[in-house]
Design a protein around this motif. Structure first.
Motif, PDB file in Angstrom:
ATOM      1  N   VAL A  37       0.828  -1.206   0.000  1.00 26.88           N
ATOM      2  CA  VAL A  37       0.000   0.000   0.000  1.00 26.88           C
ATOM      3  C   VAL A  37       0.862   1.255   0.000  1.00 26.88           C
ATOM      4  O   VAL A  37       0.349   2.355   0.137  1.00 26.88           O
ATOM      5  CB  VAL A  37      -0.987   0.026   1.190  1.00 26.88           C
ATOM      6  CG1 VAL A  37      -1.898  -1.184   1.170  1.00 26.88           C
ATOM      7  CG2 VAL A  37      -0.267   0.141   2.514  1.00 26.88           C
ATOM      8  N   GLY A  38       2.167   1.092  -0.140  1.00 28.39           N
ATOM      9  CA  GLY A  38       3.055   2.246  -0.165  1.00 28.39           C
ATOM     10  C   GLY A  38       3.201   2.880   1.207  1.00 28.39           C
ATOM     11  O   GLY A  38       3.089   2.212   2.231  1.00 28.39           O
ATOM     12  N   THR A  39       3.419   4.181   1.224  1.00 25.07           N
ATOM     13  CA  THR A  39       3.659   4.883   2.494  1.00 25.07           C
ATOM     14  C   THR A  39       2.383   5.370   3.153  1.00 25.07           C
ATOM     15  O   THR A  39       2.426   5.987   4.208  1.00 25.07           O
ATOM     16  CB  THR A  39       4.595   6.089   2.265  1.00 25.07           C
ATOM     17  OG1 THR A  39       3.988   6.965   1.311  1.00 25.07           O
ATOM     18  CG2 THR A  39       5.956   5.647   1.763  1.00 25.07           C
ATOM     19  N   THR A  40       1.269   5.114   2.554  1.00 24.87           N
ATOM     20  CA  THR A  40      -0.016   5.557   3.089  1.00 24.87           C
ATOM     21  C   THR A  40      -0.718   4.379   3.758  1.00 24.87           C
ATOM     22  O   THR A  40      -0.076   3.452   4.214  1.00 24.87           O
ATOM     23  CB  THR A  40      -0.881   6.172   1.959  1.00 24.87           C
ATOM     24  OG1 THR A  40      -2.063   6.715   2.517  1.00 24.87           O
ATOM     25  CG2 THR A  40      -1.207   5.171   0.885  1.00 24.87           C
ATOM     26  N   ASP A  74      -6.833   0.545   4.064  1.00 27.72           N
ATOM     27  CA  ASP A  74      -7.418  -0.440   4.964  1.00 27.72           C
ATOM     28  C   ASP A  74      -8.253  -1.483   4.240  1.00 27.72           C
ATOM     29  O   ASP A  74      -8.269  -2.648   4.627  1.00 27.72           O
ATOM     30  CB  ASP A  74      -8.241   0.243   6.048  1.00 27.72           C
ATOM     31  CG  ASP A  74      -7.385   1.140   6.950  1.00 27.72           C
ATOM     32  OD1 ASP A  74      -6.146   1.004   6.926  1.00 27.72           O
ATOM     33  OD2 ASP A  74      -7.957   1.974   7.678  1.00 27.72           O
ATOM     34  N   ALA A  75      -8.950  -1.096   3.178  1.00 29.66           N
ATOM     35  CA  ALA A  75      -9.793  -2.049   2.447  1.00 29.66           C
ATOM     36  C   ALA A  75      -8.949  -3.147   1.807  1.00 29.66           C
ATOM     37  O   ALA A  75      -9.341  -4.320   1.815  1.00 29.66           O
ATOM     38  CB  ALA A  75     -10.620  -1.326   1.393  1.00 29.66           C
ATOM     39  N   PRO A  79      -2.410  -6.638   9.151  1.00 25.87           N
ATOM     40  CA  PRO A  79      -3.403  -7.706   9.167  1.00 25.87           C
ATOM     41  C   PRO A  79      -3.392  -8.403  10.530  1.00 25.87           C
ATOM     42  O   PRO A  79      -2.340  -8.537  11.154  1.00 25.87           O
ATOM     43  CB  PRO A  79      -2.937  -8.663   8.073  1.00 25.87           C
ATOM     44  CG  PRO A  79      -2.008  -7.876   7.232  1.00 25.87           C
ATOM     45  CD  PRO A  79      -1.403  -6.841   8.114  1.00 25.87           C
ATOM     46  N   GLN A  80      -4.553  -8.837  10.991  1.00 27.46           N
ATOM     47  CA  GLN A  80      -4.664  -9.463  12.306  1.00 27.46           C
ATOM     48  C   GLN A  80      -4.896 -10.970  12.243  1.00 27.46           C
ATOM     49  O   GLN A  80      -4.622 -11.671  13.204  1.00 27.46           O
ATOM     50  CB  GLN A  80      -5.816  -8.818  13.088  1.00 27.46           C
ATOM     51  CG  GLN A  80      -5.627  -7.335  13.325  1.00 27.46           C
ATOM     52  CD  GLN A  80      -4.418  -7.042  14.189  1.00 27.46           C
ATOM     53  OE1 GLN A  80      -4.256  -7.634  15.242  1.00 27.46           O
ATOM     54  NE2 GLN A  80      -3.555  -6.150  13.733  1.00 27.46           N
ATOM     55  N   ARG A  81      -5.428 -11.472  11.117  1.00 26.81           N
ATOM     56  CA  ARG A  81      -5.830 -12.877  11.067  1.00 26.81           C
ATOM     57  C   ARG A  81      -4.881 -13.774  10.290  1.00 26.81           C
ATOM     58  O   ARG A  81      -5.057 -14.985  10.294  1.00 26.81           O
ATOM     59  CB  ARG A  81      -7.235 -13.001  10.478  1.00 26.81           C
ATOM     60  CG  ARG A  81      -8.268 -12.258  11.317  1.00 26.81           C
ATOM     61  CD  ARG A  81      -9.678 -12.482  10.833  1.00 26.81           C
ATOM     62  NE  ARG A  81      -9.844 -12.136   9.429  1.00 26.81           N
ATOM     63  CZ  ARG A  81     -10.896 -12.483   8.704  1.00 26.81           C
ATOM     64  NH1 ARG A  81     -11.859 -13.200   9.223  1.00 26.81           N
ATOM     65  NH2 ARG A  81     -11.009 -12.105   7.451  1.00 26.81           N
ATOM     66  N   LEU A  82      -3.890 -13.212   9.628  1.00 24.89           N
ATOM     67  CA  LEU A  82      -2.957 -14.029   8.848  1.00 24.89           C
ATOM     68  C   LEU A  82      -2.038 -14.791   9.787  1.00 24.89           C
ATOM     69  O   LEU A  82      -1.437 -14.214  10.681  1.00 24.89           O
ATOM     70  CB  LEU A  82      -2.118 -13.154   7.918  1.00 24.89           C
ATOM     71  CG  LEU A  82      -2.872 -12.460   6.790  1.00 24.89           C
ATOM     72  CD1 LEU A  82      -1.921 -11.572   6.004  1.00 24.89           C
ATOM     73  CD2 LEU A  82      -3.535 -13.466   5.879  1.00 24.89           C
ATOM     74  N   LEU A  95       4.369 -12.098  -7.877  1.00 22.71           N
ATOM     75  CA  LEU A  95       3.078 -11.438  -8.027  1.00 22.71           C
ATOM     76  C   LEU A  95       3.037 -10.279  -7.047  1.00 22.71           C
ATOM     77  O   LEU A  95       3.293 -10.468  -5.858  1.00 22.71           O
ATOM     78  CB  LEU A  95       1.930 -12.411  -7.739  1.00 22.71           C
ATOM     79  CG  LEU A  95       0.517 -11.824  -7.722  1.00 22.71           C
ATOM     80  CD1 LEU A  95       0.145 -11.268  -9.098  1.00 22.71           C
ATOM     81  CD2 LEU A  95      -0.483 -12.889  -7.286  1.00 22.71           C
ATOM     82  N   VAL A  96       2.733  -9.085  -7.555  1.00 21.20           N
ATOM     83  CA  VAL A  96       2.623  -7.895  -6.717  1.00 21.20           C
ATOM     84  C   VAL A  96       1.207  -7.365  -6.833  1.00 21.20           C
ATOM     85  O   VAL A  96       0.702  -7.138  -7.931  1.00 21.20           O
ATOM     86  CB  VAL A  96       3.636  -6.799  -7.135  1.00 21.20           C
ATOM     87  CG1 VAL A  96       3.442  -5.541  -6.302  1.00 21.20           C
ATOM     88  CG2 VAL A  96       5.062  -7.314  -7.013  1.00 21.20           C
ATOM     89  N   ILE A  97       0.572  -7.189  -5.679  1.00 20.47           N
ATOM     90  CA  ILE A  97      -0.754  -6.576  -5.609  1.00 20.47           C
ATOM     91  C   ILE A  97      -0.554  -5.227  -4.942  1.00 20.47           C
ATOM     92  O   ILE A  97      -0.078  -5.152  -3.816  1.00 20.47           O
ATOM     93  CB  ILE A  97      -1.724  -7.453  -4.801  1.00 20.47           C
ATOM     94  CG1 ILE A  97      -1.854  -8.830  -5.454  1.00 20.47           C
ATOM     95  CG2 ILE A  97      -3.070  -6.755  -4.670  1.00 20.47           C
ATOM     96  CD1 ILE A  97      -2.628  -9.831  -4.625  1.00 20.47           C
ATOM     97  N   SER A  98      -0.915  -4.150  -5.648  1.00 21.80           N
ATOM     98  CA  SER A  98      -0.592  -2.808  -5.182  1.00 21.80           C
ATOM     99  C   SER A  98      -1.794  -1.888  -5.275  1.00 21.80           C
ATOM    100  O   SER A  98      -2.682  -2.090  -6.102  1.00 21.80           O
ATOM    101  CB  SER A  98       0.547  -2.242  -6.034  1.00 21.80           C
ATOM    102  OG  SER A  98       0.791  -0.895  -5.733  1.00 21.80           O
ATOM    103  N   HIS A  99      -1.761  -0.837  -4.468  1.00 21.46           N
ATOM    104  CA  HIS A  99      -2.779   0.212  -4.571  1.00 21.46           C
ATOM    105  C   HIS A  99      -2.505   1.118  -5.763  1.00 21.46           C
ATOM    106  O   HIS A  99      -3.319   1.961  -6.096  1.00 21.46           O
ATOM    107  CB  HIS A  99      -2.824   1.016  -3.278  1.00 21.46           C
ATOM    108  CG  HIS A  99      -1.699   1.981  -3.114  1.00 21.46           C
ATOM    109  ND1 HIS A  99      -0.379   1.608  -3.255  1.00 21.46           N
ATOM    110  CD2 HIS A  99      -1.690   3.302  -2.846  1.00 21.46           C
ATOM    111  CE1 HIS A  99       0.382   2.675  -3.065  1.00 21.46           C
ATOM    112  NE2 HIS A  99      -0.387   3.706  -2.805  1.00 21.46           N
ATOM    113  N   ALA A 100      -1.359   0.940  -6.406  1.00 21.46           N
ATOM    114  CA  ALA A 100      -0.955   1.655  -7.629  1.00 21.46           C
ATOM    115  C   ALA A 100      -0.758   3.146  -7.408  1.00 21.46           C
ATOM    116  O   ALA A 100      -1.032   3.956  -8.295  1.00 21.46           O
ATOM    117  CB  ALA A 100      -1.936   1.398  -8.768  1.00 21.46           C
TER     118      ALA A 100
END
Length: 99
Positions: free
Chosen positions: A19-22, A25-26, A58-61, A87-92
């Protein structure tokens, strides 16, 4: 689907969520769901690294013998994290895209 354990210096079984530096939450909430990890495992992935920025981690991982989990707010050498992942999942955001 990963082709091998090692591809161009990457651990092809690792998924990186960033999510970068920000905070986003979703996105963190979405990956903090056991069904998300189940899908990753079904696809052949064996690990998840979550860079949660300034938001809550994350709390449940939970890591297992078959699946590693690593959560961190920021890393000084983020390029290394990108190189490890297949694989990278990002907020872009601008910084994530630039990396």
């Amino acid at each position: 689907v990963p082709m091998s354990a090692e591809t161009n210096g990457r651990d092809s079984r690792l998924v990186l969520v960033t999510v970068g530096t920000t905070h986003f939450d979703a996105l963190i909430k979405a990956v903090d769901d056991p069904s998300f990890v189940e899908v990753l495992q079904e696809k052949g992935y064996t690990g998840l690294a979550v860079q949660h920025g300034t938001g809550p981690p994350p709390q449940r991982l939970t890591p297992t013998h078959q699946f590693s989990v690593e959560c961190f707010p920021l890393r000084t050498n983020f390029e290394r994290e990108l190189q490890r992942a297949s694989l990278v999942i990002s907020h872009a955001g601008a910084g994530s895209v630039r990396e």
